[in-house]
Enzyme design. Structure first.
Site, PDB file in Angstrom:
ATOM      1  N   GLY A 486      43.491-108.542  26.381  1.00  0.00           N
ATOM      2  CA  GLY A 486      44.191-108.461  27.453  1.00  0.00           C
ATOM      3  C   GLY A 486      43.518-107.409  28.529  1.00  0.00           C
ATOM      4  N   GLN A 487      43.173-106.294  27.642  1.00  0.00           N
ATOM      5  CA  GLN A 487      42.762-105.239  28.502  1.00  0.00           C
ATOM      6  C   GLN A 487      41.464-105.116  28.922  1.00  0.00           C
ATOM      7  OE1 GLN A 487      41.917-105.531  25.184  1.00  0.00           O
ATOM      8  NE2 GLN A 487      41.468-103.880  23.960  1.00  0.00           N
ATOM      9  N   GLY A 488      40.715-106.105  28.525  1.00  0.00           N
ATOM     10  CA  GLY A 488      39.259-106.219  29.113  1.00  0.00           C
ATOM     11  C   GLY A 488      38.068-105.828  28.360  1.00  0.00           C
ATOM     12  N   SER A 489      38.545-105.251  26.943  1.00  0.00           N
ATOM     13  CA  SER A 489      37.349-104.840  26.181  1.00  0.00           C
ATOM     14  C   SER A 489      35.932-105.776  26.175  1.00  0.00           C
ATOM     15  CB  SER A 489      37.855-104.567  24.751  1.00  0.00           C
ATOM     16  OG  SER A 489      38.518-105.639  24.292  1.00  0.00           O
ATOM     17  N   SER A 528      43.342 -96.677  22.607  1.00  0.00           N
ATOM     18  CA  SER A 528      42.525 -96.404  24.008  1.00  0.00           C
ATOM     19  C   SER A 528      41.021 -96.133  23.426  1.00  0.00           C
ATOM     20  CB  SER A 528      43.234 -95.795  24.826  1.00  0.00           C
ATOM     21  OG  SER A 528      44.642 -96.192  25.245  1.00  0.00           O
ATOM     22  N   ARG A 529      40.544 -96.414  22.408  1.00  0.00           N
ATOM     23  CA  ARG A 529      39.355 -96.142  21.943  1.00  0.00           C
ATOM     24  C   ARG A 529      38.238 -96.834  22.382  1.00  0.00           C
ATOM     25  NH1 ARG A 529      38.362 -98.238  17.093  1.00  0.00           N
ATOM     26  NH2 ARG A 529      36.730 -96.580  16.217  1.00  0.00           N
ATOM     27  N   GLY A 734      39.035 -93.918  27.497  1.00  0.00           N
ATOM     28  CA  GLY A 734      40.213 -94.938  27.817  1.00  0.00           C
ATOM     29  C   GLY A 734      41.610 -94.856  28.312  1.00  0.00           C
ATOM     30  N   GLY A 736      44.041 -97.477  28.521  1.00  0.00           N
ATOM     31  CA  GLY A 736      45.053 -98.611  28.258  1.00  0.00           C
ATOM     32  C   GLY A 736      46.723 -98.139  27.863  1.00  0.00           C
ATOM     33  N   GLU A 737      46.616 -97.071  27.047  1.00  0.00           N
ATOM     34  CA  GLU A 737      48.037 -96.807  26.462  1.00  0.00           C
ATOM     35  C   GLU A 737      48.652 -95.873  27.602  1.00  0.00           C
ATOM     36  OE1 GLU A 737      47.844 -96.224  21.976  1.00  0.00           O
ATOM     37  OE2 GLU A 737      46.137 -95.433  23.263  1.00  0.00           O
TER      38      GLU A 737
END
Ligand code: FES
Ligand code: FES
Lengths: 780, 158
Positions: A486-489, A528-529, A734, A736-737
């Site tokens: 869901g984060q868009g990777s 978040s890598r 990153g 995300g977190e």
């Protein structure tokens, strides 16, 4: 650094997965159809937080019509683990948390499995349990893992056998003791937070199929199919090529679907019914009771500064309640240790960060990995110290925050960041200087600020790999092993590939599901890598493919590769201004003059990335050259009001800013920032609750509330800063977190500003705030 | 357990299906008829992921029995886009990135579709009220509100 040519980098292109997701076509693991051969299963879970297993009788369950198999841990001696291998797949001699799997039942239908699970009879001898991580370090605490000394452990983790301490990380920097007398102001505090759940909307689900050939296939909702394969393969002695993990899109992870949760149970059950796929789908109740949690933490902090407000010394003890077993727990305590000061420049530091076994569910990674936990106390103590020395909290942070090239707590040089810019941005967005009026006479209003840092917490050498494959029509398939949660990777991967190749964004597809049989390796989708590490691998793979194409065309035209480029799917020559479309040639190559043979062929680019520069830290001092790959930093400011009659708190405005290095897709960053602010706010009110006998009291959405649409702040403001790092794709890292790390303390600081009361223990709740207000009124 | 033969009209297509008396609509849709777009988040009526329309009204499909649905019209997420043409609501969700993991999305879209068809110009308060039973752990909800408002300006549910 090469500046983006076609401008895809920095552009908010649409998500690759969004049409599938709005039309119901997106496939999650529970959506895969297995037909009539599918069997169902249920786990039998421990009703006690700590007990010896005296006897397990499976006979009655086995006799129920429709039951295919009942499995226990009787013949399974090997354990599971990532950094410290301590967890059985099914408990066989002792249970260590309420809800621990003890047996599994496979049946024709789910209803039969549920019935049969009730018929498995287990005799226990109940043992004293322990929940508080500080008490659990005491010599008289019940010992949870008498065999700790015999467990396999990573060389950077330091358990203390004979105690409940599974990791002890130390920082000894400068001279803390003699610094206190030079301090003009001090602040001291003790802070705590309870275990909380990840609460993805999709519960953990897996299907396992064991074939006669020895092939095992596992479909799982997983953030890290490769790590899952590695852990289960090692534990059960399956060769890696015989264990295939297939991971379709994940319906929310937040760290809870990293590592192994219950998937190994499904594998063991499938081994008992060869040839038939076995589904194990956790109910919502099990998701609350039987999956890993964000660990509890008790932190003790003392900090001092000189008369100008410069930080001089810090002393910290972190007691992480690691729960019954270690999933990521020991490495969370380690990460909390090497980032123990928060984003501050402190010359003298003494810190002890402990991971401690307790009879709570398995403590694990949750969005931010140790950082929300430690920032809860850190960011409040900094406010207290600012007040004690008579400085504005934002100004105090601007003065003391870490800057590029500073020597940080581990002795490492700080990687490029601009935290001051983040502080400035959120201060402006929230009108920091301005005292706002409450919206009603029975309310009080306040503002708070908090800053954060976080490094990807991982072993020194986690790798990423990627493959870029051209199709006949010059469309591209990008294969990665990093997951879309869901984060868009996948979108980032497609953008990076298209930009590097010089092809249109919508001609690129990122392959899903991930499949360890076909996908290139990725360590894990955590920390978040991915934008950074997987992004580098995709870029390298695309560059490899691009080079292959240019070499073929240069040869064909008799020109130099350096004079050619690819733009909008055409190879062009700056020199001769010739053009060559990519379609067909990326598979069939190009003919020599007069068709005297051919050159080129199917273009497949491969790329990988692995950081090679991280060093171990001295076990006694925590000092070393390079503790981590880099840090991402950020700031949040909150404007809220409290209803004095009910204790109800309403966040009116929350502003966030993070330094992302380079924004590959700005809108995706905003979606993380906004979602993270609400997740962070929600987390301040969440707690997994247990009664005296260790039972989980709130295993449902009604009793464990997560933020709903009516709870959100009136205004959510997001922003970012771009200070590139040397080894990120276009300088990116990153975020995300990070977006929820400091939300809870920002709220607590605003609450203090509003009502003058410090709340040191999470969760916050209207009752708690109301009672504190009453107490304050009584004592004047 | 007694087995019942029922017929449903799912997304305009008549479906005949045999269901045990205790089978809920969500399992009938997902496992018997293959409409897996409808998601299961709790099976207790507490998350809204399983929302479908029954005769146009939003219903938690985990809470109703299939036998009670005999001869009713059911709309699932698969029934929104018509031959590739997204509804304004789907379009707005996609354009505004009101979607992350996507697990709550089908339920959100169904609940919002019902809202716009009975109230084409909802206020922010109306939207919040209509979607308060639909949980999302990823997006922070603001973009979902924005998307419903955008769709409302662009012609409502359809
Ligand atoms: S699955 Fe029906 S409301 Fe959650
Ligand atoms: S998008 Fe993940 S739950 Fe809503």
């Amino acid at each position: 650094m090469k500046i983006s040519e076609s401008g895809l980098i920095g552009k908010s292109v649409p998500r690759t997965d969004v049409i599938d997701k709005v039309t119901g076509c997106a496939v999650f693991v529970d959506d895969i159809q297995f037909g009539p051969s599918l069997l169902h299963s249920r786990l039998v879970r421990s009703p006690y937080p700590h007990a010896l297993i005296k006897r397990i009788s499976t006979k009655k369950a086995e006799e129920l019509p429709g039951v295919r198999a009942v499995v226990t841990g009787k013949d399974l001696t090997a354990r599971l683990g990532l950094y410290l291998i301590d967890r059985p797949i099914f408990a066989s001699d002792r249970v260590r948390y309420y809800g621990e799997p003890v047996a599994g039942v496979v049946a024709n239908t789910e209803d039969i499995a549920v019935e049969a699970a009730k018929l498995v009879k287990i005799d226990y001898e109940v043992l004293p349990a322990i929940y508080d991580p500080v008490e659990s370090t005491q010599p008289d605490a019940p010992l949870l893992h008498p065999d700790l000394g015999s467990y396999t452990v990573a060389n950077f983790i330091f358990p203390e056998p004979g105690t409940n301490i599974s990791e002890h990380f130390k920082i000894r920097k400068g001279d803390v003791e003699s610094s206190w007398s030079n301090c003009a102001a001090l602040a001291e505090g003790r802070f705590s937070l309870p275990p909380i759940e990840h609460v993805p909307l999709e519960t953990h689900t897996s299907i396992a199929l064991s074939e006669k050939s020895g092939q095992m296939t596992l479909w799982a909702s997983s953030q890290s199919p490769f790590a899952m394969r590695d852990m289960i393969a090692q534990c059960l002695g399956i060769p890696h090529n015989k264990l295939r993990v297939i991971a379709p899109l994940v319906g929310g992870g937040f760290g809870g679907k990293a590592g192994v949760t219950m998937e190994a149970c499904a594998v063991v059950m499938a081994q008992a019914v060869e040839g038939r796929p076995v589904k194990l789908r956790l109910t919502r109740e099990e998701e609350f009771v039987g999956t890993s949690v964000r660990q509890s933490l008790v932190s003790e902090i003392k900090v001092g500064c000189d008369k100008d407000g410069n930080l001089l010394a810090m002393e910290l003890t972190y007691y992480f309640g690691g729960g019954a077993y270690n999933d990521y727990g020991v490495n969370i305590a380690r990460a909390a240790g090497y980032s123990c000061t928060g984003p501050y420049d402190v010359p003298n530091v003494k810190a002890d960060s402990l991971c401690v076994y307790t009879n709570h569910p398995v403590g694990s990674a949750m969005r931010g990995f140790g950082m929300p936990e430690i920032h809860w106390g850190l960011e409040q103590i900094m406010d207290q110290l600012a007040e004690n020395i008579g400085m504005d909290p934002a100004e105090f942070r601007l003065k003391n925050c870490v800057r590029t090239d500073d020597e940080i707590v581990t002795g490492m040089k700080m990687t490029p960041i601009d935290l001051e810019a983040c502080i400035d941005k959120v201060s402006k967005a929230i009108d920091w200087e301005k005292k706002e009026q409450p919206t009603a006479p029975n309310k009080k209003r306040g503002k708070g600020i908090a800053i954060m840092w976080k490094a990807p917490a991982m072993p020194p050498n986690p790798g990423s790999a990627a493959v870029v494959r051209f199709n006949e029509d010059a469309t591209v398939n990008v294969e990665v092993g990093g997951q879309e949660l869901g984060q868009g990777s996948f979108t980032i991967a497609a953008q990076i590939a298209a930009e590097t190749l010089g092809v249109p964004y919508n001609s690129v597809t990122v392959s899903s599901p991930l499949d360890t049989k076909y996908s290139p390796y990725e360590w894990q989708t955590v920390a978040s890598r991915l934008t950074w590490s997987m992004g580098n691998a995709v870029k390298a793979a695309a560059e490899d493919a691009r080079t292959q194409i240019l070499e073929t065309v240069a040869d064909h035209w008799g020109e130099e590769v350096d004079d050619l480029t690819i733009k909008d799917g055409l190879v062009i020559s700056f020199k001769s201004e010739r053009e060559q479309p990519l379609d067909k040639m990326v598979i069939y190559g190009l003919p020599n003059e007069d068709f005297e043979g051919w050159k080129g062929g199917p273009v497949i680019g491969r790329g990988h990335f692995m950081p090679t520069y991280v060093t171990n830290l001295d076990p006694e001092t925590g000092q070393g050259t390079r503790a981590v790959v880099h840090y991402t930093v950020g700031a949040q400011a909150v404007d809220l009001e409290v209803d004095l009659e009910t204790g109800q708190l309403e966040v009116l405005n929350i502003a966030s800013a993070y330094d992302v290095g380079r924004a590959i897709n700005p809108d995706l960053i905003m979606t993380q920032i906004e979602g993270g602010a609400v997740h962070g706010m929600s987390s301040a009110f969440e707690a997994l609750k247990f009664n005296e006998s260790g039972e989980v009291l709130n295993p449902s959405f009604v009793d464990y509330r997560i933020a709903n649409i009516a709870d959100i702040p009136r205004k959510i403001h997001g922003d970012y800063v771009e200070t590139p790092i040397g080894d990120g794709p276009w300088g990116a890292r990153g975020v995300g977190e990070h977006v929820m790390v400091q939300t809870a303390p920002a709220i607590a600081n605003a609450l203090y500003d509003a009502v003058g009361i410090r709340f040191s223990d999470l969760p916050l709740s209207a009752d708690k705030i109301y009672l504190a207000l009453e107490r304050k009124n009584e004592t004047g | 357990m007694a087995i019942h033969a029922i017929s449903l009209i799912v997304n305009g297509t008549k479906e005949q299906v045999q269901v045990p008396s205790n089978m809920t609509l969500i399992h009938t849709l997902r496992e018997k008829l293959g409409y897996t777009g409808t998601k299961n988040g709790c099976e207790a009526g507490e998350c809204g992921a399983c929302t479908v329309l029954v005769d146009g009204e939003p219903v938690n499909s985990c809470l109703v029995l299939a036998v009670e649905m005999d001869s009713k019209e059911i709309t699932t997420i698969e029934g929104l886009a018509d031959s590739g043409q997204l509804t304004p609501l789907q379009e707005a969700f996609a354009e505004l990135n009101a979607v992350q993991c996507g697990y709550c999305t089908p339920g959100m879209l169904m609940a919002a579709t019902a809202l716009l068809s009975r109230n084409p110009y909802p206020s922010e308060g109306d939207i919040v009220e209509a979607l308060v039973g639909n949980l999302c752990r990823c997006t922070g909800y603001q973009r979902i509100i924005d998307a419903v408002q955008k769709a409302s300006r662009n012609g409502g549910a359809r």
